[in-house]
Motif scaffolding. Structure first.
Motif, PDB file in Angstrom:
ATOM      1  N   ARG A   1       0.895  -1.033   0.109  1.00 60.51           N
ATOM      2  CA  ARG A   1       0.106   0.125   0.211  1.00 60.51           C
ATOM      3  C   ARG A   1       1.009   1.279  -0.099  1.00 60.51           C
ATOM      4  N   LEU A   2       0.790   2.250  -0.921  1.00 63.34           N
ATOM      5  CA  LEU A   2       1.494   3.552  -0.984  1.00 63.34           C
ATOM      6  C   LEU A   2       0.731   4.611  -0.783  1.00 63.34           C
ATOM      7  N   GLN A   3       1.114   5.433   0.292  1.00 65.44           N
ATOM      8  CA  GLN A   3       0.457   6.680   0.309  1.00 65.44           C
ATOM      9  C   GLN A   3       0.902   7.757  -0.752  1.00 65.44           C
ATOM     10  N   ARG A   4      -0.043   8.848  -0.797  1.00 68.04           N
ATOM     11  CA  ARG A   4       0.281   9.673  -1.869  1.00 68.04           C
ATOM     12  C   ARG A   4       1.735  10.315  -1.926  1.00 68.04           C
ATOM     13  N   TYR A   5       2.730  10.454  -2.757  1.00 65.47           N
ATOM     14  CA  TYR A   5       3.925  10.793  -2.942  1.00 65.47           C
ATOM     15  C   TYR A   5       5.036   9.878  -2.587  1.00 65.47           C
ATOM     16  N   ALA A   6       4.490   8.797  -2.212  1.00 67.92           N
ATOM     17  CA  ALA A   6       5.552   7.550  -1.580  1.00 67.92           C
ATOM     18  C   ALA A   6       6.685   7.050  -2.707  1.00 67.92           C
ATOM     19  N   VAL A   7       7.643   7.191  -2.281  1.00 65.53           N
ATOM     20  CA  VAL A   7       8.606   6.646  -3.515  1.00 65.53           C
ATOM     21  C   VAL A   7       8.644   5.169  -3.610  1.00 65.53           C
ATOM     22  N   VAL A   8       8.345   4.594  -4.514  1.00 70.02           N
ATOM     23  CA  VAL A   8       8.534   3.044  -4.955  1.00 70.02           C
ATOM     24  C   VAL A   8      10.127   3.045  -5.054  1.00 70.02           C
TER      25      VAL A   8
ATOM     26  N   SER B   1      19.590  -1.418  -4.982  1.00 68.14           N
ATOM     27  CA  SER B   1      19.035  -2.277  -3.628  1.00 68.14           C
ATOM     28  C   SER B   1      17.871  -3.096  -4.098  1.00 68.14           C
ATOM     29  N   ASN B   2      16.909  -2.407  -4.779  1.00 63.07           N
ATOM     30  CA  ASN B   2      15.749  -3.288  -5.075  1.00 63.07           C
ATOM     31  C   ASN B   2      15.598  -3.692  -6.680  1.00 63.07           C
ATOM     32  N   CYS B   3      16.661  -3.723  -7.309  1.00 67.93           N
ATOM     33  CA  CYS B   3      16.706  -3.594  -8.976  1.00 67.93           C
ATOM     34  C   CYS B   3      16.297  -5.060  -9.127  1.00 67.93           C
ATOM     35  N   CYS B   4      16.129  -6.005  -8.344  1.00 69.38           N
ATOM     36  CA  CYS B   4      15.733  -7.387  -8.668  1.00 69.38           C
ATOM     37  C   CYS B   4      14.098  -7.328  -8.467  1.00 69.38           C
ATOM     38  N   THR B   5      13.428  -6.535  -8.253  1.00 70.62           N
ATOM     39  CA  THR B   5      11.974  -6.739  -8.274  1.00 70.62           C
ATOM     40  C   THR B   5      11.265  -5.709  -9.241  1.00 70.62           C
ATOM     41  N   PHE B   6      10.174  -6.112  -9.330  1.00 69.81           N
ATOM     42  CA  PHE B   6       9.301  -5.373 -10.529  1.00 69.81           C
ATOM     43  C   PHE B   6       7.734  -5.261  -9.697  1.00 69.81           C
ATOM     44  N   PHE B   7       6.980  -4.401 -10.494  1.00 67.86           N
ATOM     45  CA  PHE B   7       5.829  -4.229  -9.748  1.00 67.86           C
ATOM     46  C   PHE B   7       4.556  -4.342 -10.887  1.00 67.86           C
ATOM     47  N   VAL B   8       3.471  -4.465 -10.204  1.00 66.88           N
ATOM     48  CA  VAL B   8       2.109  -4.407 -11.265  1.00 66.88           C
ATOM     49  C   VAL B   8       1.177  -3.541 -10.295  1.00 66.88           C
ATOM     50  N   LEU B   9       0.784  -2.271 -10.983  1.00 67.32           N
ATOM     51  CA  LEU B   9      -0.159  -1.318 -10.264  1.00 67.32           C
ATOM     52  C   LEU B   9      -1.574  -1.920 -10.428  1.00 67.32           C
ATOM     53  N   LEU B  10      -2.185  -2.119  -9.287  1.00 68.66           N
ATOM     54  CA  LEU B  10      -3.576  -2.709  -9.043  1.00 68.66           C
ATOM     55  C   LEU B  10      -4.692  -1.584  -8.818  1.00 68.66           C
ATOM     56  N   GLU B  11      -4.227  -0.467  -7.891  1.00 68.46           N
ATOM     57  CA  GLU B  11      -5.089   0.601  -7.721  1.00 68.46           C
ATOM     58  C   GLU B  11      -4.261   1.866  -7.577  1.00 68.46           C
ATOM     59  N   GLY B  12      -4.917   3.071  -8.298  1.00 64.98           N
ATOM     60  CA  GLY B  12      -4.099   4.487  -7.916  1.00 64.98           C
ATOM     61  C   GLY B  12      -3.499   4.515  -9.060  1.00 64.98           C
TER      62      GLY B  12
ATOM     63  N   ARG C   1      -1.182   9.333  -6.209  1.00 63.98           N
ATOM     64  CA  ARG C   1      -2.196   9.075  -5.263  1.00 63.98           C
ATOM     65  C   ARG C   1      -2.027   7.961  -4.446  1.00 63.98           C
ATOM     66  N   ALA C   2      -3.065   7.635  -3.387  1.00 64.39           N
ATOM     67  CA  ALA C   2      -3.156   6.372  -2.633  1.00 64.39           C
ATOM     68  C   ALA C   2      -3.204   5.118  -3.528  1.00 64.39           C
ATOM     69  N   SER C   3      -2.276   4.171  -3.547  1.00 66.81           N
ATOM     70  CA  SER C   3      -2.011   3.185  -4.537  1.00 66.81           C
ATOM     71  C   SER C   3      -1.960   1.998  -3.842  1.00 66.81           C
ATOM     72  N   LEU C   4      -2.103   0.885  -4.765  1.00 63.07           N
ATOM     73  CA  LEU C   4      -1.805  -0.545  -4.220  1.00 63.07           C
ATOM     74  C   LEU C   4      -0.983  -1.137  -5.443  1.00 63.07           C
ATOM     75  N   VAL C   5       0.156  -1.872  -5.122  1.00 60.67           N
ATOM     76  CA  VAL C   5       0.694  -2.528  -6.058  1.00 60.67           C
ATOM     77  C   VAL C   5       1.135  -4.021  -5.652  1.00 60.67           C
TER      78      VAL C   5
END
Length: 219
Positions: free
Chosen positions: A4-11, A18-29, A70-74
């Motif tokens: 869960r990400l708050q608005r303006y949170a840095v992914v 440090s996190n270059c072996c991860t990737f993301f799918v945006l579900l909300e926001g 904005r508030a998001s879910l990944v």
């Protein structure tokens, strides 16, 4: 895992390892991808899209900064083998992940609670996602002929009835409202106004697909 990400949170930040072996799918926001070395590369990621996968597969530093608009879910994934490059399609994975999420959310819709999972999977693939990032966005106007049903995945919608009474439909963890089904089923002009109260995501089932879901017509 889900984040869960708050608005303006840095992914993640440009150049990060440090996190270059991860990737993301945006579900909300919504998430903004912004490469500081190339301002023209700025773009917004929308629900159902994958981001950060190129660096994850190739082990490269992040090519840009990802910030929640904005508030998001990944959904966050880790790449454990470089051989993944030959079998992993970012767009296909994002689509599969998003529709799995949508199917799970449909189980929370009052009309769908007892519908078999496989049936809801097929139902989800008939719909298109519609991101509404601002309050006041119109879903249904008074007197209009409704040619779609809306499923509120997240956010809130204000309903104003013909007699002036108002109510609010909210998507929660345990409830996913359906909007517009009465007017579509009755084939009559709509007697209400429906507008968003804030950032929202709806699924749209167009009338041309309605015949493919006979179980919904019977409810």
């Amino acid at each position: 895992k889900f984040r869960r990400l708050q608005r303006y949170a840095v992914v993640y930040r440009e150049g990060a390892l440090s996190n270059c072996c991860t990737f993301f799918v945006l579900l909300e926001g919504g998430v903004l991808l912004n490469g500081t070395s190339n301002a023209s590369s700025q773009r917004e990621v929308l629900p159902g899209e994958c981001f950060g996968i190129s660096e994850a597969i190739n082990g490269r530093p992040r090519s840009g900064t990802a910030i929640a608009l904005r508030a998001s879910l990944v959904a966050q994934f880790s790449v454990v083998r470089k051989s993944t490059e030959s079998t992993l399609s970012g767009s296909a994975l994002a689509k599969a992940c998003f529709f799995s999420y949508v199917t799970a959310r449909l189980h929370c819709c009052p009309l769908c609670t007892d519908v078999p999972h496989a049936t809801l999977q097929a139902f989800a693939r008939l719909m298109r996602a519609w991101e509404l990032p601002m309050a006041g966005s119109s879903l249904i106007e008074f007197g209009s002929v409704v040619d779609a049903i809306f499923v509120l995945l997240y956010g809130a919608v204000c309903i104003v009835e013909q007699d002036g009474s108002t109510s609010t439909l909210r998507a929660t963890q345990h409830n996913v409202p359906l909007i517009g089904e009465d007017s579509l089923l009755a084939r009559r002009p709509c007697t209400m106004i429906a507008t968003t109260e804030g950032p929202s995501l709806v699924l749209v089932l167009e009338q041309r697909h309605f015949r493919k879901v006979p179980w919904l017509r019977e409810r």
